[in-house]
Write a protein that holds these residues in place. Sequence first.
Motif, PDB file in Angstrom:
ATOM      1  N   GLY A   6       1.571  -6.325  -8.278  1.00 21.09           N
ATOM      2  CA  GLY A   6       0.618  -5.254  -7.992  1.00 21.09           C
ATOM      3  C   GLY A   6       1.239  -4.354  -6.957  1.00 21.09           C
ATOM      4  N   CYS A   7       0.576  -3.243  -6.647  1.00 23.01           N
ATOM      5  CA  CYS A   7       1.155  -2.341  -5.645  1.00 23.01           C
ATOM      6  C   CYS A   7       1.378  -3.071  -4.333  1.00 23.01           C
ATOM      7  CB  CYS A   7       0.223  -1.152  -5.409  1.00 23.01           C
ATOM      8  SG  CYS A   7       0.157  -0.029  -6.820  1.00 23.01           S
ATOM      9  N   SER A   8       0.365  -3.785  -3.877  1.00 28.81           N
ATOM     10  CA  SER A   8       0.470  -4.452  -2.581  1.00 28.81           C
ATOM     11  C   SER A   8       1.597  -5.473  -2.573  1.00 28.81           C
ATOM     12  CB  SER A   8      -0.846  -5.149  -2.258  1.00 28.81           C
ATOM     13  OG  SER A   8      -1.159  -6.085  -3.280  1.00 28.81           O
ATOM     14  N   ARG A  17       8.174   2.421  -1.900  1.00 27.19           N
ATOM     15  CA  ARG A  17       7.846   3.117  -3.148  1.00 27.19           C
ATOM     16  C   ARG A  17       6.359   3.305  -3.399  1.00 27.19           C
ATOM     17  NH1 ARG A  17      11.973   2.196  -7.606  1.00 27.19           N
ATOM     18  NH2 ARG A  17      13.901   1.910  -6.454  1.00 27.19           N
ATOM     19  N   TRP A  18       5.550   3.171  -2.380  1.00 26.66           N
ATOM     20  CA  TRP A  18       4.137   3.428  -2.610  1.00 26.66           C
ATOM     21  C   TRP A  18       3.907   4.940  -2.692  1.00 26.66           C
ATOM     22  CZ3 TRP A  18       3.881  -0.412   1.857  1.00 26.66           C
ATOM     23  CH2 TRP A  18       3.719  -1.711   1.375  1.00 26.66           C
ATOM     24  N   CYS A  19       2.799   5.349  -3.330  1.00 23.73           N
ATOM     25  CA  CYS A  19       2.487   6.774  -3.414  1.00 23.73           C
ATOM     26  C   CYS A  19       2.261   7.313  -1.997  1.00 23.73           C
ATOM     27  CB  CYS A  19       1.200   7.019  -4.199  1.00 23.73           C
ATOM     28  SG  CYS A  19       1.156   6.230  -5.792  1.00 23.73           S
ATOM     29  N   PRO A  20       2.659   8.552  -1.793  1.00 29.01           N
ATOM     30  CA  PRO A  20       2.370   9.152  -0.486  1.00 29.01           C
ATOM     31  C   PRO A  20       0.873   9.094  -0.214  1.00 29.01           C
ATOM     32  CG  PRO A  20       3.780  10.582  -1.816  1.00 29.01           C
ATOM     33  CD  PRO A  20       3.346   9.471  -2.701  1.00 29.01           C
ATOM     34  N   GLY A  21       0.511   8.715   0.978  1.00 26.17           N
ATOM     35  CA  GLY A  21      -0.909   8.685   1.333  1.00 26.17           C
ATOM     36  C   GLY A  21      -1.578   7.361   1.035  1.00 26.17           C
ATOM     37  N   CYS A  22      -0.873   6.443   0.432  1.00 28.35           N
ATOM     38  CA  CYS A  22      -1.451   5.139   0.088  1.00 28.35           C
ATOM     39  C   CYS A  22      -1.770   4.354   1.358  1.00 28.35           C
ATOM     40  CB  CYS A  22      -0.451   4.361  -0.759  1.00 28.35           C
ATOM     41  SG  CYS A  22      -1.003   2.675  -1.092  1.00 28.35           S
ATOM     42  N   GLY A  23      -2.875   3.648   1.338  1.00 28.28           N
ATOM     43  CA  GLY A  23      -3.297   2.848   2.485  1.00 28.28           C
ATOM     44  C   GLY A  23      -2.316   1.740   2.837  1.00 28.28           C
ATOM     45  N   TYR A  61      -6.970  -1.290 -10.331  1.00 28.19           N
ATOM     46  CA  TYR A  61      -5.607  -1.681 -10.678  1.00 28.19           C
ATOM     47  C   TYR A  61      -4.738  -0.448 -10.511  1.00 28.19           C
ATOM     48  CZ  TYR A  61      -6.825  -6.225 -12.676  1.00 28.19           C
ATOM     49  OH  TYR A  61      -7.233  -7.512 -12.846  1.00 28.19           O
ATOM     50  N   GLY A  62      -3.869  -0.471  -9.498  1.00 26.49           N
ATOM     51  CA  GLY A  62      -3.039   0.687  -9.226  1.00 26.49           C
ATOM     52  C   GLY A  62      -1.760   0.674 -10.038  1.00 26.49           C
ATOM     53  N   LEU A  63      -1.031  -0.449  -9.990  1.00 31.88           N
ATOM     54  CA  LEU A  63       0.290  -0.512 -10.606  1.00 31.88           C
ATOM     55  C   LEU A  63       0.246  -0.266 -12.110  1.00 31.88           C
ATOM     56  CD1 LEU A  63       3.244  -1.138  -9.674  1.00 31.88           C
ATOM     57  CD2 LEU A  63       2.881  -3.435 -10.519  1.00 31.88           C
ATOM     58  N   ASN A  66      -7.688  -5.034  -0.758  1.00 33.44           N
ATOM     59  CA  ASN A  66      -8.704  -4.739  -1.772  1.00 33.44           C
ATOM     60  C   ASN A  66      -8.843  -3.228  -1.916  1.00 33.44           C
ATOM     61  OD1 ASN A  66     -10.864  -4.645  -3.491  1.00 33.44           O
ATOM     62  ND2 ASN A  66     -12.340  -5.598  -2.074  1.00 33.44           N
ATOM     63  N   ASN A  67      -8.438  -2.708  -3.088  1.00 33.06           N
ATOM     64  CA  ASN A  67      -8.635  -1.270  -3.323  1.00 33.06           C
ATOM     65  C   ASN A  67      -9.567  -1.023  -4.500  1.00 33.06           C
ATOM     66  OD1 ASN A  67      -6.967  -1.872  -5.444  1.00 33.06           O
ATOM     67  ND2 ASN A  67      -5.173  -0.820  -4.621  1.00 33.06           N
ATOM     68  N   GLU A  68     -10.145  -2.094  -5.003  1.00 37.08           N
ATOM     69  CA  GLU A  68     -11.139  -2.031  -6.071  1.00 37.08           C
ATOM     70  C   GLU A  68     -10.638  -1.316  -7.323  1.00 37.08           C
ATOM     71  OE1 GLU A  68     -14.856  -0.641  -4.392  1.00 37.08           O
ATOM     72  OE2 GLU A  68     -15.135  -2.507  -3.275  1.00 37.08           O
ATOM     73  N   TYR A  83      -9.705  -3.518   3.375  1.00 38.37           N
ATOM     74  CA  TYR A  83     -10.085  -2.392   2.531  1.00 38.37           C
ATOM     75  C   TYR A  83      -8.942  -1.395   2.559  1.00 38.37           C
ATOM     76  CZ  TYR A  83     -15.002  -3.818   1.945  1.00 38.37           C
ATOM     77  OH  TYR A  83     -16.138  -4.474   1.596  1.00 38.37           O
ATOM     78  N   GLN A  84      -8.420  -1.128   1.384  1.00 39.79           N
ATOM     79  CA  GLN A  84      -7.220  -0.294   1.301  1.00 39.79           C
ATOM     80  C   GLN A  84      -7.460   0.836   0.319  1.00 39.79           C
ATOM     81  OE1 GLN A  84      -4.549  -1.461  -1.553  1.00 39.79           O
ATOM     82  NE2 GLN A  84      -3.834   0.661  -1.374  1.00 39.79           N
ATOM     83  N   ASN A  85      -7.207   2.017   0.772  1.00 39.92           N
ATOM     84  CA  ASN A  85      -7.450   3.173  -0.083  1.00 39.92           C
ATOM     85  C   ASN A  85      -6.306   3.392  -1.064  1.00 39.92           C
ATOM     86  OD1 ASN A  85      -9.054   5.381  -0.899  1.00 39.92           O
ATOM     87  ND2 ASN A  85      -7.662   6.786   0.192  1.00 39.92           N
ATOM     88  N   CYS A  86      -6.680   3.463  -2.352  1.00 39.84           N
ATOM     89  CA  CYS A  86      -5.714   3.868  -3.371  1.00 39.84           C
ATOM     90  C   CYS A  86      -6.025   5.327  -3.646  1.00 39.84           C
ATOM     91  CB  CYS A  86      -5.868   3.036  -4.638  1.00 39.84           C
ATOM     92  SG  CYS A  86      -4.961   3.716  -6.039  1.00 39.84           S
ATOM     93  N   ASN A  87      -5.257   6.204  -3.007  1.00 40.20           N
ATOM     94  CA  ASN A  87      -5.609   7.620  -3.085  1.00 40.20           C
ATOM     95  C   ASN A  87      -5.336   8.223  -4.452  1.00 40.20           C
ATOM     96  OD1 ASN A  87      -2.963   7.055  -2.032  1.00 40.20           O
ATOM     97  ND2 ASN A  87      -2.668   9.278  -2.006  1.00 40.20           N
ATOM     98  N   VAL A  88      -4.620   7.502  -5.295  1.00 38.00           N
ATOM     99  CA  VAL A  88      -4.316   8.042  -6.618  1.00 38.00           C
ATOM    100  C   VAL A  88      -5.384   7.670  -7.642  1.00 38.00           C
ATOM    101  CG1 VAL A  88      -2.649   7.997  -8.513  1.00 38.00           C
ATOM    102  CG2 VAL A  88      -1.851   8.169  -6.149  1.00 38.00           C
ATOM    103  N   PHE A  89      -5.790   6.426  -7.648  1.00 38.35           N
ATOM    104  CA  PHE A  89      -6.712   5.991  -8.708  1.00 38.35           C
ATOM    105  C   PHE A  89      -8.134   5.686  -8.249  1.00 38.35           C
ATOM    106  CE2 PHE A  89      -2.488   4.868 -10.399  1.00 38.35           C
ATOM    107  CZ  PHE A  89      -2.514   5.685 -11.524  1.00 38.35           C
ATOM    108  N   ASN A  90      -8.332   5.582  -6.936  1.00 39.14           N
ATOM    109  CA  ASN A  90      -9.679   5.233  -6.483  1.00 39.14           C
ATOM    110  C   ASN A  90      -9.909   5.818  -5.088  1.00 39.14           C
ATOM    111  OD1 ASN A  90     -12.172   4.057  -6.817  1.00 39.14           O
ATOM    112  ND2 ASN A  90     -11.533   2.015  -6.140  1.00 39.14           N
TER     113      ASN A  90
HETATM  114  S1  SF4 Z   1      -1.317   3.458  -7.104  1.00 39.97           S
HETATM  115 FE1  SF4 Z   1      -2.758   3.406  -5.436  1.00 39.97          FE
HETATM  116  S2  SF4 Z   1      -2.443   1.414  -4.465  1.00 39.97           S
HETATM  117 FE2  SF4 Z   1      -0.690   1.818  -5.749  1.00 39.97          FE
HETATM  118  S3  SF4 Z   1       0.806   2.758  -4.408  1.00 39.97           S
HETATM  119 FE3  SF4 Z   1      -0.313   4.408  -5.391  1.00 39.97          FE
HETATM  120  S4  SF4 Z   1      -1.948   4.837  -3.987  1.00 39.97           S
HETATM  121 FE4  SF4 Z   1      -1.139   2.885  -3.393  1.00 39.97          FE
END
Ligand code: SF4
Lengths: 336, 618
Positions: A52-54, A17-23, A126-128, A122-124, A199-206
């Motif tokens: 959290g997302c992770s 269930r992570w966003c498409p493109g999430c690290g 808060y994604g969730l 670490n995506n620096e 280092y993990q990219n949160c492509n939605v929020f960061n």
């Molecule tokens: S919010 Fe960011 S860290 Fe969370 S699943 Fe989506 S892209 Fe990944």
Amino acid sequence: MTTTYTAKDLVTDQDVRWCPGCGDYSILKQVQTVIPELGIEKEKLVFISGIGCSSRFPYYMDTFGMHSIHGRATAIASGLKATRPDLSVWIVTGDGDSMSIGGNHLIHLLRRNFDVNILLFNNEIYGLTKGQYSPTSERGKITKSTPMGSVDHPFNPLALCLGADSTFIARTMDRDPVHLRTTLKRAHQHKGTSLLEIYQNCNVFNDGAFELFTEKSSKPEEALFLEHGQPLVFGINKNKGIKLDGFKPVVVELEGNSLNDLWIHDESDRMKASLLTRFFGEMGAENHLPRPFGVFYQENRYTYEDAMLEQLEEATSKGIGNLDAMIQGKNTWVVE
Amino acid sequence: MNKTTEIKKDVTILFAGDSGDGIQLTGTQFTNTNALFGNDLSTFPNFPAEIRAPQGTLAGVSGFQLHFGSEQIYTPGDECDVLVVMNAAALKANLKNLKAGGSIIANTDGFDPKNLKLAKYPDGVQPLEDHSLDKFKLYTIDVTKMTKTALADSGLGTKEIDRTKNMFVLGFICWMYNRSLETSVNYVKEQFRKKPEIVEANTKVLKAGYHFGETSETFTTRYQVEKAAMPPGVYRNIMGNQATALGLLAASKLSGLEMFFGTYPITPASDILHELSKYKNFGVKTFQAEDEIAAITSAIGASFGGALGVTSSSGPGIALKGEAIGLALMLELPLLIVNVQRGGPSTGLPTKTEQADLMQAIYGRNGESPVPVIAAYSPSNCFDTVIEAARLAVEFMTPVFFLSDGYIANGAEPWRFPKEADLPKITPVFATINSKTEDGKFLPYKRNEKLSREWAIPGTKGLEHRIGGLEKEHETGNISYDPANHEFMVKMRQAKVDKIADYIPLQKLESGPEKGKLLIVGWGSTYGSITAAAKQAVAEGIEVSHVHLRYLNPLPKNLGEILSNFERIIVPEMNNGQLVRILRDKYLVPAEGFNKIKGEPFSTKEILGKIREAVLVS
Ligand code: SF4
């Protein structure tokens, strides 16, 4: 020992269930690839996460797993490892989970040195909870909760962990699968708590938080790959090195400098590791230091569970406890 | 000299002095002496709130109350017959607890101008001489001087000599109550094995105290408290926290589970940790965590791995553990939560007792989160009750609250202890490869007749599965946001706790008829005072019944019926009315609260007064 399962056997029937493109996808894939090569029986694997997302990670690994509560995976893993040293325990956590709400348990786990592995995504951000700044976000970060920019000074995760007497600290990134796999293996091999910052990219929020280190165009100049016994060299043509001027690291051109004069990476050198964690400054500044990746520090120190067992063995070597004698105590009397 | 002996049925003595005066030791030794002699008894220590309060001050007074008798003893005694005070502050702090006509034995050295000033007596006031104590029998002894004289040739320094003062008092009290010095001498020998000169000094002072009684002309009467008629058997003396620790140890053995005890130091629960950490030769793993949250979550981790996870604390710590208790109940893993209650709210009264965490235990979490709760009613009962708590946790795969409080935790009583062979077995049900369905699936939340799931621990081949705090689907345990499933699961978790009522004994009456005018319903540590008061009321011709609840959630199945048989129900509690609300809510009965929130237990007199009043009014 050889294992009979493959990466495919580690995939669960749950929709990811992570966003498409999430690290996170890449990390999941590499973990599933590496684990079968480690020689651990599948039923001995346990993944524990917080919130959290992770922390959804365990749902996607067909092993024993627990998706627990915010910040506590480290403490749960400690209790599990204390009673079940035979298990291979992996903690999956994020920057908010491990360094904000769970900061206390993180540092105490590190000093106790249970033999577990921490994968710190670490995506620096808060994604969730949809995009507030995290304890690793840079000062001035504009987020939903900081419209004028964050005034928090960020944590430097590896410096923090080394400060807590971590016996293994390393850094890697979601976008470099080979490096990710190698460092995962190293983390597993270490006996004691391994702290692997990813280092993990949160492509939605960061999006792009780490692109300087991950993108082809800037990676060679900005990322420094550490290898034990090797000089610190980086640059597009491997043309730059790091030299120590007293305690001060300086970037030098290799031309006209002998490799032997460069800083040679030594994973067992705590002082130097400490300097390496401080390669953390502003990017883009003239002659700034590149960000190191790889194993910064590794030390063999007793693990908590071993020390705990030793005490129990010492106590039982003088005779296993007798419950009736214990209940009876030293002073009794008889009523006829 | 001619001395007479007077027979007494029961005596309450309060030893009081500076924390440094060795009061607890004097009290404990005299207790052991009486226990070995064959008296029934009950004790309660009273520690100062500060660890090292300034010497001689009211804040620094430490006390030890002992109630012993030739009849059954239920409480440490309301008021004392004898007050032994080592200094002025001890007198001032405790005089209110002395019966009119009671005896004061005062160490005159502790009443010098400096001590009087520290105890905040006005300038020029000397209570030992100004006749303010005339309604009591006052005996003064210069303990310091006598001790010095006894040890004049010992070669010991002033400090060491001073430290044996309490032995003089102990020796004297042994004389006064016709008790041999043997127990105390043996203790001294054992305690100072490696220091023969100290053994000799202490023994000498003990004897000096005893002989002083014999030769002094001030004391003409000795007292005799005969053996109590107690059920035959072998006894020992036990404190509540000790019994809790032993019970946990037993539970681990009876279930065949390794015990993991995750905790964080807090008054008045820490002694359980101290005790358990001595049991390493039983394989007990104690873990002093970094905080209350890590204490419980590490225990949850251990339970996940197949150990008996236990955590302990007191109110403030339990508040911190709340979220994790919710996790354990979602995970449906066994977990024992020990709460040794103290005065609240917030930091409250750490060294004082209270029963004000019942609502917290039953309701104090987010969401619908039922947790079984049981409470011990006396120091020795902590043993059986904590074993029962462990049984429920393991057999029903649930966190369970075990409630004790500062009063029973530190109080002590004789205990006719059981043998391991007589204790109930605890049977964990582990999932195996055979737990899979016919089509090879493993359903971690499949339930048995107890509505409990099987314990599927890591390392069991083929049972890999994930659990977590998110709502889960019935049987599969997969995450589920389905509305109907959520309601179903909420009700299922409640039903599981309710189901426990089928597996616990029916409620019995402690005393009195099954039907009548007045019923007293208690829980926890009020047992002693209610029992004693009910007994006395019956002796006075008052008809009263007593029910004492050990199971608080779920309540025994027949409780409603019992309650319906009485015209009036009074619920004494050391809180502002908690059980009483639950009873009113659950059974729609007009139960009335009788509350004391002073950080101290009910006296028998208080409960008796309430019973008398209730009978008069109705
Ligand atoms: S919010 Fe960011 S860290 Fe969370 S699943 Fe989506 S892209 Fe990944």
